[in-house]
Design an enzyme around this catalytic site. Structure first.
Site, mmCIF file in Angstrom:
data_model
loop_
_atom_site.group_PDB
_atom_site.id
_atom_site.type_symbol
_atom_site.label_atom_id
_atom_site.label_comp_id
_atom_site.label_asym_id
_atom_site.label_seq_id
_atom_site.Cartn_x
_atom_site.Cartn_y
_atom_site.Cartn_z
ATOM 1 N N MET A 1 0.843 -1.198 0.000
ATOM 2 C CA MET A 1 0.000 0.000 0.000
ATOM 3 C C MET A 1 0.879 1.248 0.000
ATOM 4 S SD MET A 1 -3.504 -0.823 1.929
ATOM 5 C CE MET A 1 -2.965 -0.514 3.584
ATOM 6 N N GLY B 1 11.652 -2.627 5.363
ATOM 7 C CA GLY B 1 10.958 -3.925 5.423
ATOM 8 C C GLY B 1 10.418 -4.313 4.050
ATOM 9 N N HIS B 2 9.829 -3.349 3.353
ATOM 10 C CA HIS B 2 9.308 -3.643 2.009
ATOM 11 C C HIS B 2 10.454 -3.970 1.047
ATOM 12 C CE1 HIS B 2 5.906 -1.050 3.516
ATOM 13 N NE2 HIS B 2 5.243 -2.072 3.026
ATOM 14 N N ASP C 1 2.282 -9.299 9.340
ATOM 15 C CA ASP C 1 0.822 -9.401 9.235
ATOM 16 C C ASP C 1 0.478 -10.897 9.228
ATOM 17 O OD1 ASP C 1 0.094 -6.592 9.036
ATOM 18 O OD2 ASP C 1 1.235 -6.640 7.181
ATOM 19 N N SER D 1 4.514 1.122 8.271
ATOM 20 C CA SER D 1 4.212 2.476 7.792
ATOM 21 C C SER D 1 3.531 3.283 8.884
ATOM 22 C CB SER D 1 3.300 2.407 6.573
ATOM 23 O OG SER D 1 3.920 1.657 5.574
HETATM 24 O O1 PAF Z 1 -0.192 -5.799 3.588
HETATM 25 C C1 PAF Z 1 -0.567 -4.863 2.851
HETATM 26 O O2 PAF Z 1 0.173 -3.897 2.605
HETATM 27 C C2 PAF Z 1 -1.960 -4.906 2.247
HETATM 28 O O3 PAF Z 1 -2.872 -5.485 3.124
HETATM 29 C C3 PAF Z 1 -1.992 -5.609 0.875
HETATM 30 C C4 PAF Z 1 -1.616 -7.074 0.981
HETATM 31 C C5 PAF Z 1 -1.064 -4.897 -0.088
HETATM 32 C C6 PAF Z 1 -3.419 -5.535 0.320
HETATM 33 O O4 PAF Z 1 -3.858 -4.224 0.148
#
Ligand code: PAF
Length: 281
Positions: free
Chosen positions: A31, A37-38, A153, A189
């Site tokens: 998002m 981390g990303h 998550d 975030s």
């Molecule tokens: O984890 C996230 O950033 C969101 O839940 C995802 C998987 C991109 C779905 O919008």
């Protein structure tokens, strides 16, 4: 050179070309408002695929009416620069109308039963339906061979595993380790919403998860470990939604040995933080 793609036709043409060349597509859905981390998810996708597509889409259907959709941080230029530097081949940035052609309120929606009804699902009704709905759309758009999701998550990962298995998406899921700040706070975030005072308190979540693990390993009753964790969070100034020990599939443990996961969700001021710790007892 990373391509930023906003039209579905252009995305499909790019993916089709790669597939014709026999290349495996790795996918990292996000998002936006990306952090280290990303970027580590991108590295993992590179290790498992030949080309990496990342998406940035702030998905309205996974936010509740009182949640932070409108104030969710949007930093597209910074995200694109970071993704390009991390070696992403294509950035998929669909508009709301591309993602939900009939409007988000008239979208075909996916409901995953069971795992979506507890913990996060109980506190954020409809959240996981929104996640499942957008991830199914993203999978149809990107047609990845592999997709990377973070273990932070934890329950989202369980929901997506169920989605992929039940709808037979031909996508291999890869789970990425949680990246942490030096003081243990899981990267998110949402951390940037924290005031300096709140930021100083926030690492208590990780410390509490470690204490929960140690309590179980020391043979203390689970209910006591969970109650102490909630009390510790309260004492530090947080307002926990839950602090629990579960089996890896999120069911309630019936034994004292084996693999478990400790999970916490807690509010710190206006910010809701989640974290978890997988461990063996
Ligand atoms: O984890 C996230 O950033 C969101 O839940 C995802 C998987 C991109 C779905 O919008």
């Amino acid at each position: 050179m990373m391509d930023t793609i906003r039209e579905l036709e252009a995305l499909r043409a790019r993916i089709a070309g790669w597939k014709r060349d026999g290349l495996r597509i790795g996918f990292v859905p996000t998002m936006g408002n990306l952090h280290a981390g990303h970027h580590s998810l991108i590295e993992l996708a590179q290790r498992h695929g030949d080309r990496v597509v990342a998406s940035v889409f702030v998905n309205p259907t996974q936010f509740g009416p009182n949640e932070d959709f409108s104030r969710y941080p949007r930093t597209p230029e910074q995200d694109a620069a970071g993704l390009a530097a991390a070696g992403t081949d294509a950035l998929w940035m669909p508009s709301l109308a591309t993602m939900y052609p009939y409007g988000a309120d008239k979208a075909v929606a996916i409901r995953v039963p069971g795992v979506t009804e507890i913990l996060e699902g109980a506190h954020r009704p409809g959240h996981f339906d929104g996640v499942a709905t957008v991830v199914a759309r993203l999978f149809n758009q990107v047609q990845p061979d592999i997709a990377v999701f973070g273990r932070k998550d934890y329950q989202q990962l369980a929901v997506i595993r169920y989605l992929v298995a039940d709808l037979a998406f031909p996508v291999e899921l890869i789970a990425a380790e949680t990246r942490r700040e030096p003081d243990g706070l899981a990267m998110s975030s949402r951390n940037q919403y924290l005031s300096p005072e709140e930021r100083a308190i926030a690492p208590v979540i990780h410390r509490t998860l470690l204490a929960m693990r140690d309590g179980i390993r020391a043979g203390r009753p689970r209910a006591q470990v969970e109650a102490d964790a909630s009390a510790d969070l309260h004492q530090a100034g947080l307002d926990p939604d839950y602090a629990v020990i579960r089996n890896p599939d999120l069911s309630e443990p019936a034994t004292r040995d084996g693999s478990f996961v400790a999970l916490i969700a807690a509010r710190l001021g206006r910010t809701r933080l989640i974290d978890n710790l997988e461990f063996e007892a």
